[in-house]
Design a protein around this motif. Structure first.
Motif, PDB file in Angstrom:
ATOM      1  N   UNK A 228       0.815  -1.207   0.000  1.00  0.00           N
ATOM      2  CA  UNK A 228       0.000   0.000   0.000  1.00  0.00           C
ATOM      3  C   UNK A 228       0.847   1.254   0.000  1.00  0.00           C
ATOM      4  N   UNK A 229       1.965   1.199   0.697  1.00  0.00           N
ATOM      5  CA  UNK A 229       2.901   2.327   0.694  1.00  0.00           C
ATOM      6  C   UNK A 229       3.417   2.589  -0.718  1.00  0.00           C
ATOM      7  N   UNK A 230       3.812   1.525  -1.406  1.00  0.00           N
ATOM      8  CA  UNK A 230       4.284   1.668  -2.782  1.00  0.00           C
ATOM      9  C   UNK A 230       3.163   2.165  -3.695  1.00  0.00           C
ATOM     10  N   UNK A 231       1.943   1.681  -3.441  1.00  0.00           N
ATOM     11  CA  UNK A 231       0.806   2.113  -4.254  1.00  0.00           C
ATOM     12  C   UNK A 231       0.599   3.617  -4.142  1.00  0.00           C
ATOM     13  N   UNK A 232       0.671   4.150  -2.928  1.00  0.00           N
ATOM     14  CA  UNK A 232       0.469   5.590  -2.746  1.00  0.00           C
ATOM     15  C   UNK A 232       1.513   6.383  -3.526  1.00  0.00           C
ATOM     16  N   UNK A 233       2.762   5.924  -3.497  1.00  0.00           N
ATOM     17  CA  UNK A 233       3.797   6.594  -4.288  1.00  0.00           C
ATOM     18  C   UNK A 233       3.455   6.566  -5.778  1.00  0.00           C
ATOM     19  N   UNK A 234       2.944   5.434  -6.248  1.00  0.00           N
ATOM     20  CA  UNK A 234       2.551   5.312  -7.653  1.00  0.00           C
ATOM     21  C   UNK A 234       1.383   6.246  -7.975  1.00  0.00           C
ATOM     22  N   UNK A 235       0.404   6.313  -7.090  1.00  0.00           N
ATOM     23  CA  UNK A 235      -0.762   7.172  -7.319  1.00  0.00           C
ATOM     24  C   UNK A 235      -0.363   8.642  -7.387  1.00  0.00           C
ATOM     25  N   UNK A 236       0.525   9.042  -6.479  1.00  0.00           N
ATOM     26  CA  UNK A 236       0.966  10.442  -6.474  1.00  0.00           C
ATOM     27  C   UNK A 236       1.756  10.757  -7.741  1.00  0.00           C
ATOM     28  N   UNK A 237       2.590   9.816  -8.181  1.00  0.00           N
ATOM     29  CA  UNK A 237       3.332  10.008  -9.432  1.00  0.00           C
ATOM     30  C   UNK A 237       2.373  10.195 -10.601  1.00  0.00           C
ATOM     31  N   UNK A 238       1.313   9.386 -10.623  1.00  0.00           N
ATOM     32  CA  UNK A 238       0.307   9.531 -11.679  1.00  0.00           C
ATOM     33  C   UNK A 238      -0.330  10.916 -11.637  1.00  0.00           C
ATOM     34  N   UNK A 239      -0.665  11.384 -10.439  1.00  0.00           N
ATOM     35  CA  UNK A 239      -1.317  12.692 -10.306  1.00  0.00           C
ATOM     36  C   UNK A 239      -0.378  13.818 -10.729  1.00  0.00           C
TER      37      UNK A 239
END
Length: 321
Positions: A228-239
């Motif tokens: 989930x931590x890695x997912x949040x980093x991915x989501x922020x990168x997308x944004x």
């Protein structure tokens, strides 16, 4: 006619509490001694099985500004925070984790900034502390007074130190429900959503005390939460790159697939073991570090990072023997 002074804004402080009987009194006491008195403290006991419920009830009976909610079952920190946010009455919203505490002038200094400036959010520097309250270190991050979304990975403030306006809360909403059962870095995702709407002013003085927990999510092995931590980093990168992410588009299947792919990746599992081992070395918990590194190398014998961490372990043992 005498000058009519404006009514100071009410600050709503939210505090989820779960099995924190050793620390919650200090957290509440730090609110009671604030130099700013216009506050309400909303505490939610998340079905604790220790004395947390009795402790928070005692304080609520002594000060009407303290309001206690009791979850009928354990709902987790994301649902509990959102429940508390929905019950806030103040025009300003602050946060406090039940095992942390705040400096006596924290609320006053943040309120003064929000009244005088155009920003709608202000965070403060912080001290980290051991479980016994001994101060470990000061925080690190970008050295600037105004924080923008480009600074998301270098935030100088501890996330619960933030105070925001109710107006901003109504725009951004609470924590995303996707994280209800996977609480890890959900607050970083939420902070990024805030930064898309408002810059955050930073108070360099440490006014928040974060209690360093060796059993926290990022220091223990829980694949789903670490993913989930890695997912949040991915989501922020997308944004940052496109202005949208899987959650903002309600594409939860892609988010699930991302997490599942990580969880089933042995190389990633090995890296999780290695990272936690490195933390255990710094804590001088060498026996645990050896066990973790052994497991890391079993999963990925070609991991150069694991061998470097093993060398770091030997150096640390020799240096401290």
């Amino acid at each position: 006619m005498p000058e009519v002074k404006p009514v100071p804004p009410l600050v709503s402080i939210i505090m989820p509490a779960f099995n924190c009987e050793l620390f919650v009194s200090k957290a509440i006491e730090s609110v009671l001694i604030q130099t700013y008195s216009q506050w309400e403290l909303l505490v939610a006991d998340d079905k604790s099985d220790d004395a947390t419920k009795e402790i928070v009830n005692k304080y609520a009976g002594q000060d009407v500004r303290i309001k206690v909610f009791h979850n009928s079952y354990n709902q987790g920190i994301v649902r509990t925070r959102n429940k508390l946010l929905e019950n806030t009455q103040g025009s300003l919203i602050a946060f406090l984790d039940a095992d942390d505490w705040i400096a006596p002038t924290k609320l006053e200094k943040q309120v003064n900034i929000l009244i005088a400036s155009k920003v709608e959010a202000v965070g403060t520097n912080y001290f980290a502390a051991y479980l016994n309250g001994e101060i470990i270190k000061n925080s690190k991050g970008v050295s600037k007074q105004i924080i923008s979304k480009e600074d998301i990975y270098q935030l100088p403030f501890w996330l619960p130190s933030i105070m925001i306006t109710k107006n901003l809360l109504q725009k951004v909403g609470g924590y995303h429900s996707y994280f209800n059962d996977m609480a890890c870095y959900e607050d970083l995702y939420w902070i990024y959503e805030i930064l898309e709407l408002s810059k955050i002013q930073f108070i360099e003085e440490p006014l928040y005390y974060y209690r360093h927990n060796p059993n926290s999510v990022t220091k223990t092995l829980n694949y789903k939460r670490l993913a989930g931590q890695r997912l949040v980093n991915e989501l922020i990168t997308q944004r940052l790159t496109t202005g949208q992410d899987w959650l903002s588009q309600a594409n939860y299947k892609e988010a699930d697939n991302y997490i599942n792919a990580l969880i089933n990746d042995k190389a990633w599992q090995a890296e999780c073991y290695r990272r936690v081992a490195a933390i255990k070395i710094d804590e001088k918990n060498y026996k645990n570090a050896v066990e973790l590194l052994t497991q890391s190398l079993k999963l990925n014998l070609k991991s150069l990072k694991s061998y470097r961490t093993l060398f770091y372990l030997f150096k640390s043992i020799i240096r401290n023997s």
